[in-house]
Design a protein around this motif. Structure first.
Motif, PDB file in Angstrom:
ATOM      1  N   ARG A   1       0.832  -1.212   0.000  1.00 54.10           N
ATOM      2  CA  ARG A   1       0.000   0.000   0.000  1.00 54.10           C
ATOM      3  C   ARG A   1       0.863   1.258   0.000  1.00 54.10           C
ATOM      4  NH1 ARG A   1      -2.511   3.917   3.067  1.00 54.10           N
ATOM      5  NH2 ARG A   1      -4.555   4.465   2.248  1.00 54.10           N
ATOM      6  N   THR A   2       1.806   1.346   0.923  1.00 58.85           N
ATOM      7  CA  THR A   2       2.666   2.528   1.019  1.00 58.85           C
ATOM      8  C   THR A   2       3.809   2.403   0.014  1.00 58.85           C
ATOM      9  OG1 THR A   2       2.165   2.655   3.374  1.00 58.85           O
ATOM     10  CG2 THR A   2       4.037   3.953   2.559  1.00 58.85           C
ATOM     11  N   PRO A   3       3.911   3.326  -0.941  1.00 58.52           N
ATOM     12  CA  PRO A   3       4.989   3.223  -1.930  1.00 58.52           C
ATOM     13  C   PRO A   3       6.363   3.363  -1.268  1.00 58.52           C
ATOM     14  CG  PRO A   3       3.318   4.829  -2.604  1.00 58.52           C
ATOM     15  CD  PRO A   3       3.051   4.495  -1.178  1.00 58.52           C
ATOM     16  N   SER A   4       7.287   2.471  -1.609  1.00 58.55           N
ATOM     17  CA  SER A   4       8.640   2.545  -1.061  1.00 58.55           C
ATOM     18  C   SER A   4       9.423   3.656  -1.762  1.00 58.55           C
ATOM     19  CB  SER A   4       9.369   1.217  -1.258  1.00 58.55           C
ATOM     20  OG  SER A   4       9.683   1.014  -2.633  1.00 58.55           O
ATOM     21  N   LYS A   5      10.505   4.091  -1.132  1.00 58.68           N
ATOM     22  CA  LYS A   5      11.351   5.134  -1.731  1.00 58.68           C
ATOM     23  C   LYS A   5      11.905   4.690  -3.079  1.00 58.68           C
ATOM     24  CE  LYS A   5      12.780   7.424   2.552  1.00 58.68           C
ATOM     25  NZ  LYS A   5      13.924   7.772   3.438  1.00 58.68           N
ATOM     26  N   ASP A   6      12.310   3.416  -3.155  1.00 59.03           N
ATOM     27  CA  ASP A   6      12.856   2.903  -4.416  1.00 59.03           C
ATOM     28  C   ASP A   6      11.803   2.919  -5.521  1.00 59.03           C
ATOM     29  OD1 ASP A   6      15.283   2.480  -3.223  1.00 59.03           O
ATOM     30  OD2 ASP A   6      14.998   0.334  -2.895  1.00 59.03           O
ATOM     31  N   PHE A   7      10.581   2.559  -5.167  1.00 56.47           N
ATOM     32  CA  PHE A   7       9.496   2.544  -6.157  1.00 56.47           C
ATOM     33  C   PHE A   7       9.168   3.967  -6.604  1.00 56.47           C
ATOM     34  CE2 PHE A   7       4.789   2.616  -6.908  1.00 56.47           C
ATOM     35  CZ  PHE A   7       4.818   1.963  -8.133  1.00 56.47           C
ATOM     36  N   ILE A   8       9.115   4.898  -5.653  1.00 56.03           N
ATOM     37  CA  ILE A   8       8.831   6.299  -5.983  1.00 56.03           C
ATOM     38  C   ILE A   8       9.910   6.849  -6.918  1.00 56.03           C
ATOM     39  CG2 ILE A   8       8.729   8.638  -5.009  1.00 56.03           C
ATOM     40  CD1 ILE A   8       7.467   7.279  -2.478  1.00 56.03           C
ATOM     41  N   LYS A   9      11.157   6.530  -6.615  1.00 57.46           N
ATOM     42  CA  LYS A   9      12.270   7.004  -7.452  1.00 57.46           C
ATOM     43  C   LYS A   9      12.159   6.431  -8.870  1.00 57.46           C
ATOM     44  CE  LYS A   9      17.324   7.247  -7.615  1.00 57.46           C
ATOM     45  NZ  LYS A   9      18.593   6.846  -6.925  1.00 57.46           N
ATOM     46  N   LEU A  10      11.895   5.132  -8.969  1.00 59.72           N
ATOM     47  CA  LEU A  10      11.822   4.469 -10.269  1.00 59.72           C
ATOM     48  C   LEU A  10      10.686   5.025 -11.118  1.00 59.72           C
ATOM     49  CD1 LEU A  10      12.738   2.174 -12.207  1.00 59.72           C
ATOM     50  CD2 LEU A  10      11.103   0.685 -11.014  1.00 59.72           C
ATOM     51  N   ILE A  11       9.502   5.108 -10.554  1.00 59.43           N
ATOM     52  CA  ILE A  11       8.340   5.525 -11.348  1.00 59.43           C
ATOM     53  C   ILE A  11       8.403   7.012 -11.688  1.00 59.43           C
ATOM     54  CG2 ILE A  11       6.707   6.085  -9.479  1.00 59.43           C
ATOM     55  CD1 ILE A  11       4.610   4.402 -11.116  1.00 59.43           C
ATOM     56  N   SER A  12       9.005   7.829 -10.815  1.00 58.03           N
ATOM     57  CA  SER A  12       9.133   9.258 -11.123  1.00 58.03           C
ATOM     58  C   SER A  12      10.097   9.476 -12.277  1.00 58.03           C
ATOM     59  CB  SER A  12       9.588  10.040  -9.889  1.00 58.03           C
ATOM     60  OG  SER A  12      10.919   9.688  -9.526  1.00 58.03           O
ATOM     61  N   GLN A  13      11.190   8.709 -12.304  1.00 58.63           N
ATOM     62  CA  GLN A  13      12.181   8.845 -13.374  1.00 58.63           C
ATOM     63  C   GLN A  13      11.601   8.470 -14.740  1.00 58.63           C
ATOM     64  OE1 GLN A  13      15.265   6.291 -11.852  1.00 58.63           O
ATOM     65  NE2 GLN A  13      16.364   7.964 -10.842  1.00 58.63           N
ATOM     66  N   ARG A  14      10.695   7.515 -14.746  1.00 60.08           N
ATOM     67  CA  ARG A  14      10.137   7.033 -16.015  1.00 60.08           C
ATOM     68  C   ARG A  14       8.844   7.735 -16.405  1.00 60.08           C
ATOM     69  NH1 ARG A  14      10.357   0.564 -16.179  1.00 60.08           N
ATOM     70  NH2 ARG A  14      12.493   0.195 -15.525  1.00 60.08           N
ATOM     71  N   SER A  15       8.289   8.515 -15.510  1.00 63.57           N
ATOM     72  CA  SER A  15       7.024   9.187 -15.804  1.00 63.57           C
ATOM     73  C   SER A  15       7.260  10.391 -16.711  1.00 63.57           C
ATOM     74  CB  SER A  15       6.356   9.650 -14.510  1.00 63.57           C
ATOM     75  OG  SER A  15       7.004  10.816 -14.020  1.00 63.57           O
ATOM     76  N   ASN A  16       6.172  10.905 -17.277  1.00 67.91           N
ATOM     77  CA  ASN A  16       6.245  12.135 -18.068  1.00 67.91           C
ATOM     78  C   ASN A  16       5.934  13.363 -17.216  1.00 67.91           C
ATOM     79  OD1 ASN A  16       6.779  10.629 -20.383  1.00 67.91           O
ATOM     80  ND2 ASN A  16       4.590  10.368 -20.847  1.00 67.91           N
ATOM     81  N   ASP A  17       5.900  13.156 -15.891  1.00 69.18           N
ATOM     82  CA  ASP A  17       5.541  14.229 -14.966  1.00 69.18           C
ATOM     83  C   ASP A  17       6.821  14.873 -14.433  1.00 69.18           C
ATOM     84  OD1 ASP A  17       4.676  15.825 -12.870  1.00 69.18           O
ATOM     85  OD2 ASP A  17       3.132  14.419 -12.232  1.00 69.18           O
ATOM     86  N   LYS A  18       7.204  16.001 -15.045  1.00 72.08           N
ATOM     87  CA  LYS A  18       8.457  16.655 -14.668  1.00 72.08           C
ATOM     88  C   LYS A  18       8.415  17.176 -13.230  1.00 72.08           C
ATOM     89  CE  LYS A  18      11.881  19.989 -16.333  1.00 72.08           C
ATOM     90  NZ  LYS A  18      12.199  20.510 -14.991  1.00 72.08           N
ATOM     91  N   VAL A  19       7.248  17.657 -12.820  1.00 74.01           N
ATOM     92  CA  VAL A  19       7.124  18.166 -11.445  1.00 74.01           C
ATOM     93  C   VAL A  19       7.410  17.052 -10.443  1.00 74.01           C
ATOM     94  CG1 VAL A  19       5.532  19.131  -9.739  1.00 74.01           C
ATOM     95  CG2 VAL A  19       5.498  19.971 -12.097  1.00 74.01           C
ATOM     96  N   PHE A  20       6.775  15.896 -10.628  1.00 74.32           N
ATOM     97  CA  PHE A  20       6.987  14.729  -9.767  1.00 74.32           C
ATOM     98  C   PHE A  20       8.461  14.318  -9.792  1.00 74.32           C
ATOM     99  CE2 PHE A  20       5.894   9.902  -9.388  1.00 74.32           C
ATOM    100  CZ  PHE A  20       6.316   9.888  -8.058  1.00 74.32           C
ATOM    101  N   ALA A  21       9.034  14.215 -10.988  1.00 70.22           N
ATOM    102  CA  ALA A  21      10.428  13.786 -11.129  1.00 70.22           C
ATOM    103  C   ALA A  21      11.377  14.752 -10.420  1.00 70.22           C
ATOM    104  CB  ALA A  21      10.793  13.661 -12.601  1.00 70.22           C
TER     105      ALA A  21
END
Length: 358
Positions: free
Chosen positions: A79-99
């Motif tokens: 349920r709670t996103p891990s730091k590694d998961f947040i880092k991975l998905i932000s890098q691959r997303s098209n959301d520059k603000v999130f990244a």
């Protein structure tokens, strides 16, 4: 288990009783119980759908072949996103603000951005990241135990430990979200079923050894949990010290949990009870309002050696109560701001002002 708040309440607060008969385990009032939960089947099903896996899918994890459904249910934090998961998905997303929030370590803004979101929310929001099951499993952590303040005294309830827990349920982006442990206990565990758990001593937050000492407790909502244990412990010891509880919530008729027990303690003279129900009148009243209303007597109790305890919300309530106490000390102790700060710090140093906040 039973619901404490009424059906009309905006909150669902539950009371749970666990048997520890035959375990050899015991605890002190003020200790915590760590529960190792299981994840909600609905959340597991959503992940199976996202990764296009059947319920009998076998995967590799920790060098072993395991059932994916069992792994997601019992072993890992989904349920709670891990730091590694947040880092991975932000890098691959098209959301520059999130990244940028992640890459630039803007933790306060990132926490606000992620507030309320779970792993499924992020996977649904950023399909372009194309996270595979293997990548997801590489990122996630073992499921973490959840610690809850014990709301009973073993001297009042032999071979039992009680918990008082607010069920976390909310809707975000069209999805129902459920707190992992609160709804595991409320929805998934049947009466008579075993629960994985262990005690966590909390010697810094305990009933005074000296039964003649007065205690003041501030615990609105589920913050009352340890104080129910304190009061039961003091009652079982026949403690001569006075007990003063500030309790409150939104509405008296629907949210006054443990009402019968507390009013009985008050009627017997064992407890002084001051209540603050914020939404029962036009002007909102909180526990800190009541503290200031009774400031002269509150300060007198402190001067006479009372111990002061706070339990509950760290973000607003505990801070507001702390401000109120400083104001009370300044007004009724005839002190300036610096003197009041020194007075409160002396209470903390002598462990007469202690907090259990979250």
């Amino acid at each position: 288990k039973r619901r404490l708040t009424s059906a009309e309440s905006s909150k669902e607060i539950m009371h749970f009783e666990f048997s520890i008969a035959g375990t050899g385990e015991t605890y002190n009032a003020g200790d915590a119980l760590n529960i190792i939960p299981r994840n909600q089947p609905s959340l597991v099903a959503e992940l199976l759908t996202i990764f296009n896996c059947s319920s009998d899918h076998i995967c590799q994890f920790g060098g072993e072949s395991v059932s994916l459904q069992a792994l997601l249910t019992d072993t890992v934090e989904i349920r709670t996103p891990s730091k590694d998961f947040i880092k991975l998905i932000s890098q691959r997303s098209n959301d520059k603000v999130f990244a940028d929030l992640v890459s630039e370590n803007k933790n306060t803004e990132l926490n606000e951005f992620l507030y309320g979101k779970d792993s499924v929310d992020l996977l649904n929001a950023y399909p372009e990241a194309k996270i595979t099951l293997e990548e997801f499993l590489d990122c996630i952590k073992p499921i973490a135990p959840r610690a809850y303040s014990i709301s009973s005294s073993v001297n009042a309830h032999a071979d039992e430990v009680h918990l008082t827990i607010g069920s976390v349920r909310y809707n975000l982006a069209g999805r129902e979200h459920n707190g992992v442990c609160s709804t595991y206990l409320a929805d998934m565990v049947e009466e008579g079923e075993g629960v994985q758990c262990y005690f966590a001593p909390n010697k810094a937050f305990s009933v005074p050894d000296d039964d003649s000492v007065d205690i003041i407790m501030v615990g609105p909502g589920t913050g009352i949990a340890p104080f129910r244990g304190f009061l039961e412990e003091r009652e079982s010891r026949k403690a001569t010290g006075k007990n003063w509880l500030f309790f409150g919530d939104r509405n008296k008729e629907s949210d006054f949990i443990y009402r019968e027990q507390l009013e009985a303690m008050e009627a017997s003279g064992f407890l002084r009870l001051d209540l603050a129900f914020s939404r029962d009148q036009a002007e909102k009243i909180y526990v800190q309002t009541r503290i200031k209303e009774h400031g002269a007597e509150f300060f007198k109790w402190l001067e006479n050696g009372a111990f002061f305890y706070i339990c509950g919300d760290a973000i607003r309530m505990a801070k507001d109560v702390d401000v109120a106490i400083h104001e009370v000390v300044m007004e009724h102790g005839k002190m300036n701001k610096e003197e009041a700060v020194n007075y409160i710090n002396a209470l903390k140093k002598s462990k007469r002002y202690v907090r259990d906040v979250y």
